[in-house]
Motif scaffolding. Structure first.
Motif, PDB file in Angstrom:
ATOM      1  N   ARG A 192       0.837  -1.205   0.000  1.00  0.00           N
ATOM      2  CA  ARG A 192       0.000   0.000   0.000  1.00  0.00           C
ATOM      3  C   ARG A 192       0.870   1.252   0.000  1.00  0.00           C
ATOM      4  O   ARG A 192       0.580   2.222  -0.695  1.00  0.00           O
ATOM      5  CB  ARG A 192      -0.938   0.006   1.209  1.00  0.00           C
ATOM      6  CG  ARG A 192      -2.248  -0.640   0.913  1.00  0.00           C
ATOM      7  CD  ARG A 192      -3.307  -0.257   1.935  1.00  0.00           C
ATOM      8  NE  ARG A 192      -3.969  -1.471   2.335  1.00  0.00           N
ATOM      9  CZ  ARG A 192      -3.852  -2.071   3.509  1.00  0.00           C
ATOM     10  NH1 ARG A 192      -3.137  -1.543   4.458  1.00  0.00           N
ATOM     11  NH2 ARG A 192      -4.481  -3.184   3.760  1.00  0.00           N
ATOM     12  N   SER A 193       1.916   1.220   0.796  1.00  0.00           N
ATOM     13  CA  SER A 193       2.829   2.357   0.864  1.00  0.00           C
ATOM     14  C   SER A 193       3.496   2.599  -0.493  1.00  0.00           C
ATOM     15  O   SER A 193       3.611   3.744  -0.949  1.00  0.00           O
ATOM     16  CB  SER A 193       3.887   2.098   1.938  1.00  0.00           C
ATOM     17  OG  SER A 193       4.833   3.124   1.960  1.00  0.00           O
ATOM     18  N   MET A 194       3.934   1.533  -1.135  1.00  0.00           N
ATOM     19  CA  MET A 194       4.562   1.665  -2.451  1.00  0.00           C
ATOM     20  C   MET A 194       3.563   2.164  -3.485  1.00  0.00           C
ATOM     21  O   MET A 194       3.912   2.959  -4.355  1.00  0.00           O
ATOM     22  CB  MET A 194       5.153   0.324  -2.920  1.00  0.00           C
ATOM     23  CG  MET A 194       6.455  -0.039  -2.277  1.00  0.00           C
ATOM     24  SD  MET A 194       7.749   1.166  -2.641  1.00  0.00           S
ATOM     25  CE  MET A 194       8.033   1.836  -1.029  1.00  0.00           C
ATOM     26  N   GLU A 195       2.327   1.721  -3.370  1.00  0.00           N
ATOM     27  CA  GLU A 195       1.302   2.185  -4.298  1.00  0.00           C
ATOM     28  C   GLU A 195       1.100   3.696  -4.153  1.00  0.00           C
ATOM     29  O   GLU A 195       1.028   4.418  -5.152  1.00  0.00           O
ATOM     30  CB  GLU A 195      -0.010   1.448  -4.035  1.00  0.00           C
ATOM     31  CG  GLU A 195      -1.119   1.845  -4.983  1.00  0.00           C
ATOM     32  CD  GLU A 195      -2.414   1.106  -4.704  1.00  0.00           C
ATOM     33  OE1 GLU A 195      -3.184   0.919  -5.657  1.00  0.00           O
ATOM     34  OE2 GLU A 195      -2.663   0.728  -3.548  1.00  0.00           O
ATOM     35  N   LYS A 196       1.041   4.176  -2.905  1.00  0.00           N
ATOM     36  CA  LYS A 196       0.901   5.620  -2.671  1.00  0.00           C
ATOM     37  C   LYS A 196       2.100   6.378  -3.230  1.00  0.00           C
ATOM     38  O   LYS A 196       1.957   7.431  -3.840  1.00  0.00           O
ATOM     39  CB  LYS A 196       0.761   5.912  -1.179  1.00  0.00           C
ATOM     40  CG  LYS A 196      -0.561   5.528  -0.594  1.00  0.00           C
ATOM     41  CD  LYS A 196      -0.585   5.809   0.898  1.00  0.00           C
ATOM     42  CE  LYS A 196      -1.845   5.297   1.548  1.00  0.00           C
ATOM     43  NZ  LYS A 196      -1.821   5.506   3.010  1.00  0.00           N
ATOM     44  N   SER A 197       3.286   5.833  -3.005  1.00  0.00           N
ATOM     45  CA  SER A 197       4.502   6.478  -3.513  1.00  0.00           C
ATOM     46  C   SER A 197       4.495   6.523  -5.033  1.00  0.00           C
ATOM     47  O   SER A 197       4.867   7.535  -5.636  1.00  0.00           O
ATOM     48  CB  SER A 197       5.745   5.732  -3.028  1.00  0.00           C
ATOM     49  OG  SER A 197       5.844   5.795  -1.632  1.00  0.00           O
ATOM     50  N   ARG A 198       4.065   5.439  -5.654  1.00  0.00           N
ATOM     51  CA  ARG A 198       4.009   5.386  -7.122  1.00  0.00           C
ATOM     52  C   ARG A 198       3.012   6.414  -7.658  1.00  0.00           C
ATOM     53  O   ARG A 198       3.284   7.109  -8.640  1.00  0.00           O
ATOM     54  CB  ARG A 198       3.604   3.971  -7.556  1.00  0.00           C
ATOM     55  CG  ARG A 198       3.543   3.764  -9.040  1.00  0.00           C
ATOM     56  CD  ARG A 198       4.919   3.685  -9.628  1.00  0.00           C
ATOM     57  NE  ARG A 198       5.073   4.786 -10.564  1.00  0.00           N
ATOM     58  CZ  ARG A 198       6.214   5.189 -11.063  1.00  0.00           C
ATOM     59  NH1 ARG A 198       7.330   4.610 -10.706  1.00  0.00           N
ATOM     60  NH2 ARG A 198       6.278   6.184 -11.894  1.00  0.00           N
ATOM     61  N   ILE A 199       1.859   6.521  -7.017  1.00  0.00           N
ATOM     62  CA  ILE A 199       0.858   7.502  -7.436  1.00  0.00           C
ATOM     63  C   ILE A 199       1.422   8.912  -7.291  1.00  0.00           C
ATOM     64  O   ILE A 199       1.259   9.759  -8.172  1.00  0.00           O
ATOM     65  CB  ILE A 199      -0.444   7.326  -6.625  1.00  0.00           C
ATOM     66  CG1 ILE A 199      -1.150   6.040  -7.036  1.00  0.00           C
ATOM     67  CG2 ILE A 199      -1.372   8.530  -6.813  1.00  0.00           C
ATOM     68  CD1 ILE A 199      -2.296   5.643  -6.123  1.00  0.00           C
ATOM     69  N   LEU A 200       2.102   9.147  -6.184  1.00  0.00           N
ATOM     70  CA  LEU A 200       2.702  10.461  -5.954  1.00  0.00           C
ATOM     71  C   LEU A 200       3.743  10.785  -7.020  1.00  0.00           C
ATOM     72  O   LEU A 200       3.751  11.881  -7.584  1.00  0.00           O
ATOM     73  CB  LEU A 200       3.319  10.513  -4.556  1.00  0.00           C
ATOM     74  CG  LEU A 200       4.008  11.811  -4.162  1.00  0.00           C
ATOM     75  CD1 LEU A 200       3.039  12.973  -4.206  1.00  0.00           C
ATOM     76  CD2 LEU A 200       4.610  11.675  -2.775  1.00  0.00           C
ATOM     77  N   MET A 201       4.612   9.835  -7.321  1.00  0.00           N
ATOM     78  CA  MET A 201       5.644  10.074  -8.333  1.00  0.00           C
ATOM     79  C   MET A 201       5.018  10.285  -9.711  1.00  0.00           C
ATOM     80  O   MET A 201       5.481  11.140 -10.481  1.00  0.00           O
ATOM     81  CB  MET A 201       6.632   8.905  -8.374  1.00  0.00           C
ATOM     82  CG  MET A 201       7.510   8.832  -7.141  1.00  0.00           C
ATOM     83  SD  MET A 201       8.548  10.291  -6.940  1.00  0.00           S
ATOM     84  CE  MET A 201       9.803   9.943  -8.140  1.00  0.00           C
ATOM     85  N   ASP A 202       3.981   9.532 -10.016  1.00  0.00           N
ATOM     86  CA  ASP A 202       3.288   9.740 -11.293  1.00  0.00           C
ATOM     87  C   ASP A 202       2.713  11.150 -11.354  1.00  0.00           C
ATOM     88  O   ASP A 202       2.781  11.818 -12.385  1.00  0.00           O
ATOM     89  CB  ASP A 202       2.175   8.714 -11.488  1.00  0.00           C
ATOM     90  CG  ASP A 202       2.699   7.323 -11.783  1.00  0.00           C
ATOM     91  OD1 ASP A 202       3.898   7.183 -12.098  1.00  0.00           O
ATOM     92  OD2 ASP A 202       1.904   6.360 -11.684  1.00  0.00           O
TER      93      ASP A 202
END
Length: 178
Positions: A82-92
């Protein structure tokens, strides 16, 4: 002030300026951590495969292993995903905002290059190297960087509240890097 009185326009303007300043500061903290977030995301599959005690061969094999662990209710792995998903969304979102900045008429390319050279390229440059590469004086650099961060912050933080709260949570964990 009585409860039925409206705040003065100067108080409203001050609040608006404070919010804008905070958003720009959050954008700067995010950009200061861009390289680290990108590195973590890049290394995430290898890290997960090590945690699962399985060599990383390919993404499909890793995803199958993750599916098995999730079915076994591995809460730690679930939380990390979940944390990585949030980070990926943020970077996108950051990358999309940078692309939009780059297309800004007149000075978009220049503003983009300032942020890209300052925060995105893999190896950080010294202040002197930045100024040389960008062909700017120190004063111009700081003025234009501030302008670019302001424009980027408008794009980043003008989104649904659910996304903003997740990003703000991530930024709070990062803290200031000064």
């Amino acid at each position: 002030m009585k409860t039925n009185e409206k705040p003065s326009s100067s108080a409203g303007k001050k609040l608006s300026e404070d919010v804008t300043k905070a958003l720009i500061q959050n954008t700067e903290v995010l950009m200061q951590n861009y390289r680290t977030i990108a590195w973590v995301l890049e290394n995430f599959p290898v890290t997960v495969s090590e945690e699962l005690n399985r060599p990383f061969q390919d993404l499909d094999t890793l995803l199958d292993s993750v599916d098995v662990e999730m079915s076994l209710e591995n809460k730690m792995l679930e939380s990390r995903l979940r944390s990585m998903e949030k980070s990926r969304i943020l970077m996108d979102r950051v990358n999309e905002a940078l692309s939009l900045l780059r297309r800004k008429p007149e000075d978009g390319e220049r503003l983009y290059n300032i942020l890209f050279s300052t925060y995105v390229i893999p190896e950080p440059l010294s202040h002197e190297q930045l100024l040389f590469r960008l062909q700017l004086s120190s004063r111009q650099y700081y003025r234009l960087r501030r302008q670019a961060l302001r424009i980027l912050s408008i794009r980043l933080w003008s989104s649904p509240n659910v996304e903003i709260s997740a990003w703000m949570e991530l930024l709070m964990m990062m803290g200031p890097t000064n």
